[in-house]
Design a protein around this motif. Structure first.
Motif, PDB file in Angstrom:
ATOM      1  N   LYS A   1      76.464  69.019  69.499  1.00 24.81           N
ATOM      2  CA  LYS A   1      76.024  68.384  70.727  1.00 24.81           C
ATOM      3  C   LYS A   1      75.640  69.425  71.770  1.00 24.81           C
TER       4      LYS A   1
ATOM      5  N   GLU B   1      70.662  64.210  62.472  1.00 22.81           N
ATOM      6  CA  GLU B   1      71.683  64.783  63.343  1.00 22.81           C
ATOM      7  C   GLU B   1      72.198  66.091  62.740  1.00 22.81           C
TER       8      GLU B   1
ATOM      9  N   ALA C   1      74.807  65.496  74.567  1.00 25.40           N
ATOM     10  CA  ALA C   1      73.863  64.731  73.746  1.00 25.40           C
ATOM     11  C   ALA C   1      73.805  65.306  72.345  1.00 25.40           C
TER      12      ALA C   1
ATOM     13  N   LEU D   1      72.466  66.791  68.999  1.00 23.49           N
ATOM     14  CA  LEU D   1      71.356  67.658  68.624  1.00 23.49           C
ATOM     15  C   LEU D   1      70.794  67.210  67.281  1.00 23.49           C
ATOM     16  N   TYR D   2      69.472  67.240  67.169  1.00 23.52           N
ATOM     17  CA  TYR D   2      68.783  66.839  65.950  1.00 23.52           C
ATOM     18  C   TYR D   2      67.991  68.019  65.394  1.00 23.52           C
TER      19      TYR D   2
ATOM     20  N   THR E   1      67.443  67.662  71.505  1.00 23.24           N
ATOM     21  CA  THR E   1      67.972  66.326  71.790  1.00 23.24           C
ATOM     22  C   THR E   1      66.822  65.327  71.808  1.00 23.24           C
TER      23      THR E   1
END
Length: 221
Positions: A197, A193, A206, A208-209, A160
């Motif tokens: 999440k 992205e 949040a 997630l990347y 995140t």
């Protein structure tokens, strides 16, 4: 052909500072020495024979002590103060590496009895001049975080933006504005992205990347 020299020759070692961010704190992996001198904790280190290049010695030590391969590794500085090792004149070429702790498989080598993580703010008494080596490595890390994207080296495959901000704050020792940090990191076009999440406690999930191209995570900005 044999050679003789008038003066004794110093030993050369590679000492490695292994940084990671664990439990929201910058930590360093230390090894408890199993023999004299200094039955204390210290850095991973290896005597470098005349048959091996310095980088090769450092990479071999990383693999044997931490199970690490193909990670970011940077030569830091040379330490050669007289008396730093009471056995003989030893010159150490120090390196540092950054990695998610989940990638590590630490194990005590033949000259060690244990390996353990320590928060950078809670280091024990260290062998030799390893406290000085860690101090210099921390300063180099903090400086590089200011002008490069090296901080992404700490991240797992998915993370995140809050987790990434914690990494930058721990490495630099500075509190960052959440909005400005997110605006800056997204503007670099280095992360994307995942479509998933992450939920922690009562907080709103949040995004997630992931890193788009791992080969670009240490670019100068």
């Amino acid at each position: 052909m044999n050679y003789t020299y008038q003066y004794p020759h110093p030993a050369v070692t590679t000492d490695i500072v292994i940084f990671s961010v664990r439990d929201n704190a910058l930590q360093v992996l230390l090894i408890k020495r199993g023999g004299e001198p200094f039955k204390l904790v210290g850095l991973a280190w290896r005597i470098c024979s005349h048959r091996r290049e310095l980088d090769e010695c450092a990479k071999r030590e990383l693999h044997e002590e931490a199970g690490l391969e193909d990670v970011y590794l940077e030569q830091l500085y040379s330490f050669g103060k007289i008396g730093r090792d009471p056995r003989e004149r030893v010159i150490s070429v120090a390196y540092f590496t950054l990695t998610p702790s989940e990638h590590l498989k630490p194990s005590a080598g033949t000259d060690a009895s244990d390996v353990k993580w320590f928060a950078i703010s809670e280091l024990p008494e260290l062998a030799f001049d390893h406290a000085e080596i860690i101090r210099v490595a921390r300063e180099r890390l903090a400086a590089k975080m200011e002008y490069s994207t090296i901080g992404l080296q700490f991240m797992n495959e998915e993370f995140t933006l809050s987790q990434l901000q914690i990494v930058y704050e721990q490495a630099t020792g500075k509190t960052l504005d959440k909005r400005n940090f997110r605006k800056w990191i997204l503007s670099l076009d280095l992360i994307a992205e995942t479509g998933k999440k992450f939920a922690a406690g009562a907080h709103r999930p949040a995004m997630l990347y992931r890193i788009k191209d791992p080969d670009r995570v240490d670019i100068i900005r």
